[in-house]
Design an enzyme around this catalytic site. Structure first.
Site, PDB file in Angstrom:
ATOM      1  N   ARG A   1      24.589  12.859  -7.687  1.00 60.64           N
ATOM      2  CA  ARG A   1      24.733  11.601  -8.416  1.00 60.64           C
ATOM      3  C   ARG A   1      24.619  11.835  -9.923  1.00 60.64           C
ATOM      4  O   ARG A   1      23.624  12.385 -10.384  1.00 60.64           O
ATOM      5  CB  ARG A   1      23.620  10.648  -7.948  1.00 60.64           C
ATOM      6  CG  ARG A   1      23.548   9.338  -8.696  1.00 60.64           C
ATOM      7  CD  ARG A   1      24.612   8.393  -8.234  1.00 60.64           C
ATOM      8  NE  ARG A   1      24.397   7.061  -8.788  1.00 60.64           N
ATOM      9  CZ  ARG A   1      25.316   6.103  -8.759  1.00 60.64           C
ATOM     10  NH1 ARG A   1      26.487   6.326  -8.216  1.00 60.64           N
ATOM     11  NH2 ARG A   1      25.043   4.920  -9.273  1.00 60.64           N
TER      12      ARG A   1
ATOM     13  N   GLU B   1      -2.884  12.400  19.808  1.00 64.21           N
ATOM     14  CA  GLU B   1      -2.032  11.296  19.356  1.00 64.21           C
ATOM     15  C   GLU B   1      -2.077  11.161  17.830  1.00 64.21           C
ATOM     16  O   GLU B   1      -1.051  11.009  17.160  1.00 64.21           O
ATOM     17  CB  GLU B   1      -2.471   9.971  19.991  1.00 64.21           C
ATOM     18  CG  GLU B   1      -1.640   8.791  19.507  1.00 64.21           C
ATOM     19  CD  GLU B   1      -2.031   7.444  20.107  1.00 64.21           C
ATOM     20  OE1 GLU B   1      -1.464   6.422  19.675  1.00 64.21           O
ATOM     21  OE2 GLU B   1      -2.907   7.404  21.002  1.00 64.21           O
TER      22      GLU B   1
END
Length: 389
Positions: free
Chosen positions: A269, A243
């Site tokens: 940009r 996990e």
């Protein structure tokens, strides 16, 4: 390192998984994020494709593949930008099914594991309680034996798939006086009489259902205990390694996605006549973040390699989650800044990514708890061992 881990078969698997996610999942993500409920058809599609059975033996309908297929599965789930959808899928396949794969009886596998592989039954894992998270030995939920049933009382919280799932792999005390030696694991049908669920309203992971569950005199057949009484703590600790590694891998994958997106944005940009990727302050910050992501990624692959060979990697997996989740938050926080005003707009990916990422240092053991566990291992020389089967 990356070349060592992934073969051509792995790469082909990654490509087909990417196509599948773009075609079958991405068109529905906005709806699921809004409603907080993932429709059942997608579970069955994942099942048909074999995605839930990557780590399940072939005799129970799985594919029995090495752990790097799992890594690809969870990396690509991060890159469609819904931490909640990803969590629902991996909590089923790895939090719940890991216990069935490893420790369930043949009969339990027939009843729960096979339908889980097919996406017909959805599982969750119930360890955390309202009164204590990572202190597994301190859980208060009890299971009392009465003839051929157990009667379960108590509560669990922060359970992914806890509201819409079908069964829960549940930790409960069968001997409340025995501390961590008194914990057992049960498979409990969420439709059982006495089980109630309350859906929690979260900052991020909006697509997944995270539940607070109450168990009021819930009767469970004695045949639904996994292993024997008192074996639960060992099973939980063993599964924690996977996990934590998964949450570390999730983190490097979402950071990589954020950096890819930011790079593309900064190339397009322009300010004052040049693209913003030409400003030294931004270039150098991005390169720093990219380097941190690469370090975590290589480390996580190294831990995966060890775990796949059967090594007990509690220390390494704990480091993986601790460091990678911190790195991902930092990367995504900065990538949001690279987007300027657009970083703050919900139609762009970074706002959700920031919220979803923030769970990393919290869920599956907070960073503070992980540091305490590592202190015990590194400073106090405490040894964690794999449970005796």
């Amino acid at each position: 390192m990356h070349g060592m881990c992934f073969t051509e078969e792995h790469q082909l698997f990654r490509e087909s998984l990417k196509d599948f996610l773009q075609k079958e999942v991405v068109p529905h993500i906005e709806k699921w994020e809004e409603t907080g409920q993932i429709e059942s058809f997608i579970w069955r599609k994942f099942g048909e494709m074999g995605y839930f059975g990557l780590a399940t033996p072939e005799e129970y309908g799985g594919l029995g593949l090495d752990l790097f297929y799992t890594i690809i599965f969870i990396e690509e789930l991060q890159k469609i930008n819904s931490g909640g959808f990803a969590a629902a899928m991996w909590a089923h396949a790895y939090l719940a099914m890991t216990h069935l794969n490893k420790n369930a009886s043949h009969e339990q596998k027939k009843r729960y594991l096979e339908p889980s592989v097919l996406g017909e039954k959805i599982g969750c894992l119930g360890v955390t309680e309202p009164f204590g998270g990572s202190d597994v030995a301190g859980i208060r939920t009890t299971a009392e034996r009465k003839g051929d049933i157990y009667v379960i009382n108590g509560s669990k919280t922060f359970i992914t798939n806890g509201v819409y799932g079908d069964y829960i792999v549940l930790a409960a005390k069968t001997d409340p006086k025995a501390g961590n030696k008194g914990i057992s694991i049960f498979i409990v049908d969420l439709g059982s009489k006495g089980v109630s669920a309350n859906k929690l309203n979260k900052l991020g992971w909006r697509a997944s259902d995270t539940g607070e569950l109450a168990f009021d005199n819930v009767e469970v057949p004695a045949t639904n205990i996994i292993g024997e009484e008192g074996m639960g703590f060992g099973f939980i600790m063993e599964a924690f390694a996977l996990e934590r590694l998964i949450m570390g891998v999730n983190a490097h994958a979402r950071a990589e996605y954020a950096l890819e997106y930011a790079l593309q944005y900064m190339d397009e940009r322009e300010t004052f006549g040049k693209p913003i990727n030409q400003y030294q302050a931004l270039r150098h910050r991005l390169v720093d973040l990219y380097a941190d992501m690469e370090l975590c990624k290589s480390y996580n692959y190294g831990v995966t390699y060890k775990l796949d060979k059967g090594e007990y990697v509690v220390k390494e997996a704990t480091i993986s989650k601790l460091k990678s989740t911190k790195m991902a938050d930092e990367v995504i926080y900065n990538c949001l800044q690279f987007l300027g005003g657009y970083g703050y707009i919900e139609d762009y990916p970074m706002a959700r990514l920031l919220r979803d990422s923030r769970l990393g240092p919290i869920g599956g053991g907070t960073s503070e708890i992980l540091k305490e566990i590592l202190s015990k291992i590194i400073i106090d020389k405490k040894e964690y061992r794999a449970p005796k089967k």
